[in-house]
Design a protein around this motif. Structure first.
Motif, PDB file in Angstrom:
ATOM      1  N   TYR A   1       2.651  33.555 -10.178  1.00  0.00           N
ATOM      2  CA  TYR A   1       2.754  33.585 -11.649  1.00  0.00           C
ATOM      3  C   TYR A   1       1.393  33.812 -12.308  1.00  0.00           C
ATOM      4  O   TYR A   1       1.253  34.695 -13.168  1.00  0.00           O
ATOM      5  N   GLU A   2       0.400  33.038 -11.944  1.00  0.00           N
ATOM      6  CA  GLU A   2      -0.909  33.173 -12.579  1.00  0.00           C
ATOM      7  C   GLU A   2      -1.546  34.520 -12.264  1.00  0.00           C
ATOM      8  O   GLU A   2      -2.147  35.161 -13.130  1.00  0.00           O
TER       9      GLU A   2
ATOM     10  N   TRP B   1      -0.032  37.410 -11.487  1.00  0.00           N
ATOM     11  CA  TRP B   1       0.643  38.472 -12.230  1.00  0.00           C
ATOM     12  C   TRP B   1       0.349  38.386 -13.727  1.00  0.00           C
ATOM     13  O   TRP B   1       0.211  39.411 -14.388  1.00  0.00           O
ATOM     14  N   SER B   2       0.251  37.174 -14.266  1.00  0.00           N
ATOM     15  CA  SER B   2      -0.065  37.027 -15.689  1.00  0.00           C
ATOM     16  C   SER B   2      -1.405  37.667 -16.002  1.00  0.00           C
ATOM     17  O   SER B   2      -1.563  38.365 -17.018  1.00  0.00           O
ATOM     18  N   ARG B   3      -2.365  37.472 -15.116  1.00  0.00           N
ATOM     19  CA  ARG B   3      -3.700  38.047 -15.320  1.00  0.00           C
ATOM     20  C   ARG B   3      -3.678  39.564 -15.167  1.00  0.00           C
ATOM     21  O   ARG B   3      -4.239  40.291 -15.997  1.00  0.00           O
TER      22      ARG B   3
ATOM     23  N   ALA C   1      -1.715  41.542 -17.899  1.00  0.00           N
ATOM     24  CA  ALA C   1      -2.392  41.555 -19.195  1.00  0.00           C
ATOM     25  C   ALA C   1      -3.200  42.828 -19.388  1.00  0.00           C
ATOM     26  O   ALA C   1      -3.540  43.190 -20.524  1.00  0.00           O
TER      27      ALA C   1
ATOM     28  N   THR D   1       7.328  40.930 -20.363  1.00  0.00           N
ATOM     29  CA  THR D   1       7.539  39.484 -20.434  1.00  0.00           C
ATOM     30  C   THR D   1       7.532  38.917 -19.023  1.00  0.00           C
ATOM     31  O   THR D   1       8.186  39.466 -18.135  1.00  0.00           O
ATOM     32  N   ILE D   2       6.806  37.832 -18.814  1.00  0.00           N
ATOM     33  CA  ILE D   2       6.726  37.219 -17.489  1.00  0.00           C
ATOM     34  C   ILE D   2       7.567  35.948 -17.487  1.00  0.00           C
ATOM     35  O   ILE D   2       7.290  35.012 -18.240  1.00  0.00           O
ATOM     36  N   SER D   3       8.575  35.919 -16.657  1.00  0.00           N
ATOM     37  CA  SER D   3       9.481  34.766 -16.616  1.00  0.00           C
ATOM     38  C   SER D   3       8.826  33.573 -15.917  1.00  0.00           C
ATOM     39  O   SER D   3       8.334  33.708 -14.790  1.00  0.00           O
ATOM     40  N   PRO D   4       8.867  32.391 -16.550  1.00  0.00           N
ATOM     41  CA  PRO D   4       8.330  31.181 -15.924  1.00  0.00           C
ATOM     42  C   PRO D   4       9.402  30.363 -15.216  1.00  0.00           C
ATOM     43  O   PRO D   4       9.165  29.211 -14.859  1.00  0.00           O
TER      44      PRO D   4
ATOM     45  N   ASN E   1       8.473  28.508 -11.887  1.00  0.00           N
ATOM     46  CA  ASN E   1       7.467  27.466 -12.048  1.00  0.00           C
ATOM     47  C   ASN E   1       8.005  26.262 -12.807  1.00  0.00           C
ATOM     48  O   ASN E   1       7.615  25.127 -12.554  1.00  0.00           O
TER      49      ASN E   1
END
Length: 207
Positions: free
Chosen positions: A107-108, A110-112, A115, A123-126, A129
């Motif tokens: 998650y972290e 891919w979020s980085r 961006a 949209t990144i699904s949480p 997590n």
């Protein structure tokens, strides 16, 4: 090669038959220049023009995308091929509605990386997590693992009869009809016994 217990790819170089690349083997055999580089696309990218109105669900593993396509056919499931494979191949998704489902340990990362592509509006699904247990983290689950457990096989319950029949039958039916297929199987309590091709009758001569 996949581990039959976990469903994850076997990458250990000491395991015979582990997953590898054709071009790697060709380089080793001298069939390709040593400086030849592979250019990849997204797994499933060829389906984009076929389903122009479907929202795209982006995952890491090809295996995950195939399983999820059967469980949630309202999305067009594409795979990057790995956690680190976030790059300009994503630009083909410009203009599509996109939701990313990274593996539980990605998650972290891919979020980085995502961006860097604000023009795609991903949209990144949480969901993993937010719902993960310690066992999930240790097992490195992905969205397919979570869907199978919660939609098809909730913990402590047997596999629902209609879900099992749907998963067997869905491979023979176009994805746009999966919702109707599942509803029909459930409403009529159908079982899947098999499938065979039925060719349309030859047109009769008008002479």
């Amino acid at each position: 090669m996949y581990n039959p217990e976990t469903g994850h790819r076997i990458k250990d170089p000491n395991v015979p038959g582990r997953i590898t690349w054709v071009h790697s083997m060709m380089k080793q055999a001298g069939m390709l220049p040593a400086d030849w580089e592979l250019t990849q696309c997204l797994f499933g990218e060829h389906l984009l023009p076929r389903y122009p109105d479907k929202p795209v669900a982006l995952v890491e593993s090809e295996k995950t995308s195939i399983i999820c396509a059967g469980l949630m056919p309202k999305y067009l499931w594409l795979a990057t091929g790995g956690k680190s494979c976030i790059n300009d191949r994503l630009l083909v998704l410009q203009g599509r509605k996109i939701i990313a489902f990274p593996d539980i340990d990605g998650y972290e990362d891919w979020s980085r990386k995502l961006a860097a592509y604000p023009q795609l509006g991903i949209t990144i699904s949480p969901i993993l997590n937010q719902n993960a247990t310690a066992e999930d983290m240790a097992a490195h689950i992905d969205i397919a693992d979570w869907l199978i457990r919660n939609k098809v096989h909730p913990p402590g319950e047997p596999v629902k009869k209609h879900c099992a029949a749907f998963l067997r039958a869905a491979r023979y039916v176009s994805p746009e009809y999966h919702d109707e297929l599942e509803a029909l199987i459930k409403a009529l309590d159908l079982e899947f016994l098999g499938a065979e091709r039925i060719d349309p009758p030859a047109e009769e001569s008008q002479d």
